[in-house]
Each structure stands twice: as structure tokens, then as C-alpha cells.
Motif scaffolding. Structure first.
Motif, mmCIF file in Angstrom:
data_model
loop_
_atom_site.group_PDB
_atom_site.id
_atom_site.type_symbol
_atom_site.label_atom_id
_atom_site.label_comp_id
_atom_site.label_asym_id
_atom_site.label_seq_id
_atom_site.Cartn_x
_atom_site.Cartn_y
_atom_site.Cartn_z
ATOM 1 N N PHE A 34 -10.814 28.904 -1.148
ATOM 2 C CA PHE A 34 -9.448 28.631 -0.708
ATOM 3 C C PHE A 34 -9.426 27.188 -0.224
ATOM 4 O O PHE A 34 -9.974 26.875 0.828
ATOM 5 C CB PHE A 34 -9.023 29.578 0.420
ATOM 6 C CG PHE A 34 -7.543 29.545 0.689
ATOM 7 C CD1 PHE A 34 -6.712 30.505 0.155
ATOM 8 C CD2 PHE A 34 -6.980 28.536 1.459
ATOM 9 C CE1 PHE A 34 -5.336 30.467 0.376
ATOM 10 C CE2 PHE A 34 -5.622 28.490 1.693
ATOM 11 C CZ PHE A 34 -4.794 29.449 1.162
ATOM 12 N N ALA A 35 -8.853 26.297 -1.044
ATOM 13 C CA ALA A 35 -8.906 24.858 -0.762
ATOM 14 C C ALA A 35 -10.373 24.448 -0.647
ATOM 15 O O ALA A 35 -11.171 24.760 -1.526
ATOM 16 C CB ALA A 35 -8.096 24.515 0.478
ATOM 17 N N ASP A 36 -10.747 23.783 0.454
ATOM 18 C CA ASP A 36 -12.137 23.328 0.583
ATOM 19 C C ASP A 36 -13.017 24.334 1.312
ATOM 20 O O ASP A 36 -14.142 24.023 1.691
ATOM 21 C CB ASP A 36 -12.196 21.970 1.293
ATOM 22 C CG ASP A 36 -11.524 21.996 2.658
ATOM 23 O OD1 ASP A 36 -10.641 22.853 2.876
ATOM 24 O OD2 ASP A 36 -11.868 21.164 3.509
ATOM 25 N N ASP A 37 -12.519 25.551 1.500
ATOM 26 C CA ASP A 37 -13.295 26.622 2.131
ATOM 27 C C ASP A 37 -13.877 27.499 1.020
ATOM 28 O O ASP A 37 -13.155 28.269 0.379
ATOM 29 C CB ASP A 37 -12.390 27.441 3.055
ATOM 30 C CG ASP A 37 -13.156 28.348 3.993
ATOM 31 O OD1 ASP A 37 -14.360 28.560 3.745
ATOM 32 O OD2 ASP A 37 -12.572 28.847 4.963
ATOM 33 N N CYS A 38 -15.186 27.351 0.767
ATOM 34 C CA CYS A 38 -15.814 28.045 -0.358
ATOM 35 C C CYS A 38 -16.998 28.890 0.097
ATOM 36 O O CYS A 38 -17.902 28.386 0.774
ATOM 37 C CB CYS A 38 -16.277 27.028 -1.406
ATOM 38 S SG CYS A 38 -17.028 27.772 -2.873
ATOM 39 N N ASN A 39 -16.988 30.182 -0.245
ATOM 40 C CA ASN A 39 -18.100 31.084 0.040
ATOM 41 C C ASN A 39 -18.675 31.601 -1.277
ATOM 42 O O ASN A 39 -17.935 32.036 -2.164
ATOM 43 C CB ASN A 39 -17.649 32.272 0.887
ATOM 44 C CG ASN A 39 -17.546 31.923 2.364
ATOM 45 O OD1 ASN A 39 -17.804 30.796 2.758
ATOM 46 N ND2 ASN A 39 -17.144 32.874 3.176
ATOM 47 N N ILE A 40 -20.014 31.538 -1.385
ATOM 48 C CA ILE A 40 -20.723 32.036 -2.563
ATOM 49 C C ILE A 40 -21.543 33.241 -2.125
ATOM 50 O O ILE A 40 -22.167 33.216 -1.060
ATOM 51 C CB ILE A 40 -21.644 30.949 -3.143
ATOM 52 C CG1 ILE A 40 -20.854 29.664 -3.422
ATOM 53 C CG2 ILE A 40 -22.312 31.440 -4.430
ATOM 54 C CD1 ILE A 40 -21.725 28.458 -3.707
ATOM 55 N N PHE A 41 -21.571 34.292 -2.945
ATOM 56 C CA PHE A 41 -22.188 35.556 -2.547
ATOM 57 C C PHE A 41 -23.382 35.894 -3.449
ATOM 58 O O PHE A 41 -23.274 35.869 -4.682
ATOM 59 C CB PHE A 41 -21.149 36.678 -2.604
ATOM 60 C CG PHE A 41 -19.927 36.394 -1.776
ATOM 61 C CD1 PHE A 41 -19.863 36.753 -0.448
ATOM 62 C CD2 PHE A 41 -18.842 35.729 -2.337
ATOM 63 C CE1 PHE A 41 -18.746 36.480 0.317
ATOM 64 C CE2 PHE A 41 -17.713 35.444 -1.590
ATOM 65 C CZ PHE A 41 -17.665 35.822 -0.252
ATOM 66 N N VAL A 42 -24.524 36.211 -2.817
ATOM 67 C CA VAL A 42 -25.748 36.566 -3.544
ATOM 68 C C VAL A 42 -26.405 37.777 -2.876
ATOM 69 O O VAL A 42 -25.941 38.253 -1.842
ATOM 70 C CB VAL A 42 -26.732 35.375 -3.600
ATOM 71 C CG1 VAL A 42 -26.137 34.222 -4.400
ATOM 72 C CG2 VAL A 42 -27.083 34.902 -2.201
ATOM 73 N N LYS A 43 -27.520 38.233 -3.469
ATOM 74 C CA LYS A 43 -28.124 39.480 -3.003
ATOM 75 C C LYS A 43 -29.198 39.312 -1.939
ATOM 76 O O LYS A 43 -29.538 40.278 -1.254
ATOM 77 C CB LYS A 43 -28.708 40.251 -4.193
ATOM 78 C CG LYS A 43 -27.648 40.809 -5.133
ATOM 79 C CD LYS A 43 -28.282 41.640 -6.239
ATOM 80 C CE LYS A 43 -27.226 42.268 -7.146
ATOM 81 N NZ LYS A 43 -27.839 43.097 -8.223
#
Length: 316
Positions: free
Chosen positions: A228-237
Motif C-alpha cells: 500500500f503505497a510505500d508500505d510493503c510486506n512480503i510473506f514467507v514460511k
């Protein structure tokens, strides 16, 4: 009609009175303060036909020159200030008309994992998407914080990125003029060597064009994420995978996008320890952190001109 032919007429379309008039209507609806010339929306509307005719001629004759933005500082709830730039009303009219032209050409190509400043998308959809990914088994989050993102956007890279889809060089030249229009601080104009017009109608679209390159890279790597705009979350295990992703993606952001990762504020953690737009996902359920949510919403409100993503029908 092919996109290439449409592109060649983009500048002419921008100069149509109908585009500029609808641009003004949206600026009026969004309200907002005067720029450095002191002309407010009421003043501009009082002599609307004259102002729009003048803008049209200046654009056609290439005598149009965007004014420096007026610097304002908005206090942050957690302390400090957020610096915004207020363009003049006439510049906001041109920016809005330009956004109405460009957005349909970029929007269909943006990532489905991008939720900020886009028609029909909102923070709640982003949080729900994050919850779905976490519940699929990817409970470790790579939370990347971009330091002063809007202030650090690289002008040449942005123009080149726009030029990959827009063939009308006049449009690229005009955006360049806007980016370099400068900032007035305490009566002194400061040149803008980098960054975008944060607070202007075109700024949200330009920010998504910049960060779409990050989205495409994450998709290429097969990573699941929400931005969301410059708020970025990446999800891994796993923790190990998260640390590896943090390092390699940070390198990409800094070396390729010419942006800066705030290492102190970025983190790798389980989902229940990471806030995304004011929410956390705890045991598969969305939990709200009210103070964080208010801060996130204040930030979004400050960066997004009212009515940014409202649809407009335009007739030439």
C-alpha cells in the motif's frame, strides 16, 4: 485504435478545454489551500473561462511553467512533521487532467498485490489479502521501510519508466517540468533535484509507477506480498527465508530503484509482531492497533488528495 496512435495524441487531449474543465471540477471538489500565488479555488473559478483559456494556450505554445510548490509541515501523531507541497490551483488543474489521461494507461498493468492510491482499492482489502497469505502458512513477514520515499524518487528513472508506456515525448517533457518546479521554503525557491510533488494530484500515480518496478521484481521471484503505497510486506514460511529475502530485496531497492531502505525501521518477524496499515494478524485473525491505524490513516489522508480515485467521464 492502437495504443501507439492514442499515445501520439495524448498532449493534444490534455489541451482540450473539456479535460482542463473536468480537471478544475475535481480540484474544486477536493478543496485545498492556495499555492505560492495566493490564488484560491474561488478566485480561480470567478474567472474560470479566462484561466482555462490561458492554460490551454500556454500548454499549446509551451509557455506553461509550473510554479514551485508551497511547503507545509503537518505534525505527525508520533512526533515530528510530514512535509507536503501544495501546488497552485492552476497547476493542480493541469496535474489532475494529466492524471485522468495517464491513469487508464497504467492502471491495468499494475500488480494485483498493490492496493494504495488505486480506483476501487483500499487499506482493508490489503489487510485481508495479508491475512489470507499468512493463513496459507507464510507466517514470517519481511517488513521493508523506505526512508523518505517521496523525497528520494529519482527523476530520470521515473521519466524512463513512464516512457516505456507513453510514446508522446511532450508528455514526458511536461512531467519533467513538474518534477523540477522546485519548492518555496520561507520565501526562497529551492530546486528539486529528486522526489515528486508529494501532496499534488499526480503524486499518487507517479509513486505507483515507481514502485510497480518493485512489484514486478517480487512477482518474478515468486514472492507473495501486499503493498500500500510505500508500505510493503512480503510473506514467507521461515525466519531463514525471511532474512534472505530482506537482504536481497533491500539490495534491489537501493541498487536498482535508487531508493533507500531504513534498516532501523525495517524488520523480519512473525506476523503477530508486525503492523500493516494499523493491523496485525494474530492466530489467523485480524487485530486492530488503534493508534497505529490512526497514524496509518492520517498518513494516507495527507498523501492522497480528496477524490483522487473517483472516476470521471470525459467528452472531447
Amino acid at each position: 485504435m492502437s495504443q501507439h496512435i492514442e499515445d501520439e495524441r495524448l498532449f493534444e487531449n490534455l489541451c482540450y478545454a473539456s479535460y482542463l474543465r473536468i480537471g478544475f471540477e475535481q480540484v474544486k471538489e477536493n478543496k485545498g489551500k492556495p499555492g505560492i500565488d495566493g490564488v484560491n479555488i474561488h478566485d480561480f473559478e470567478f474567472r474560470l473561462e479566462e484561466e482555462l483559456s490561458r492554460l490551454q494556450q500556454e500548454l499549446l505554445n509551451w509557455t506553461y511553467k509550473p510554479s514551485p510548490v508551497r511547503r507545509v509541515e503537518i505534525p505527525k501523531p508520533q512526533g515530528g512533521v510530514r512535509r507536503l507541497g501544495i501546488p497552485t490551483v492552476r497547476d493542480r488543474v493541469v496535474q489532475t487532467a494529466l492524471k485522468l489521461l495517464l491513469e487508464p494507461m497504467f492502471e491495468p498493468h499494475f500488480s494485483p498485490h498493490s492496493y494504495g492510491f488505486r480506483p476501487g482499492r483500499n487499506p482493508h482489502q490489503a489487510v485481508q489479502a495479508a491475512q489470507s497469505i499468512i493463513n496459507s502458512g507464510k507466517s514470517y513477514v519481511v517488513d521493508i521501510d523506505l526512508e523518505k520515499f517521496f523525497d528520494r524518487i529519482h527523476h530520470d528513472r521515473l521519466i524512463a519508466r513512464i516512457g516505456q508506456r507513453i510514446t508522446d515525448k511532450r508528455i514526458l517533457r511536461l512531467i519533467g517540468l513538474m518534477l523540477r518546479s522546485g519548492i518555496m521554503i520561507n520565501g526562497v525557491v529551492v530546486r528539486s533535484e529528486e522526489g515528486t510533488m508529494q501532496g499534488g494530484p499526480l503524486s499518487p500515480l507517479l509513486s505507483n509507477i515507481v514502485l510497480d518496478e518493485l512489484d514486478k521484481e517480487l512477482e518474478k521471484r515468486g514472492l507473495e506480498f501486499c503493498r500500500f503505497a510505500d508500505d510493503c510486506n512480503i510473506f514467507v514460511k521461515s525466519q531463514k527465508a525471511a532474512e534472505r529475502v530482506m537482504e536481497t530485496v533491500s539490495q534491489f531497492i537501493e541498487s536498482k530503484l535508487k531508493l533507500k531502505v531504513n534498516r532501523a525501521k525495517s524488520q523480519v518477524a512473525r506476523s503477530e509482531r508486525v503492523k500493516f496499515l494499523g493491523f496485525t494478524v494474530v492466530n489467523g485473525t485480524i487485530a486492530i492497533a488503534r493508534k497505529a491505524l490512526q497514524t496509518a490513516m492520517d498518513n494516507v489522508k495527507a498523501l492522497t488528495p480528496r477524490g483522487t480515485n473517483k472516476d470521471r467521464k470525459i467528452s472531447s
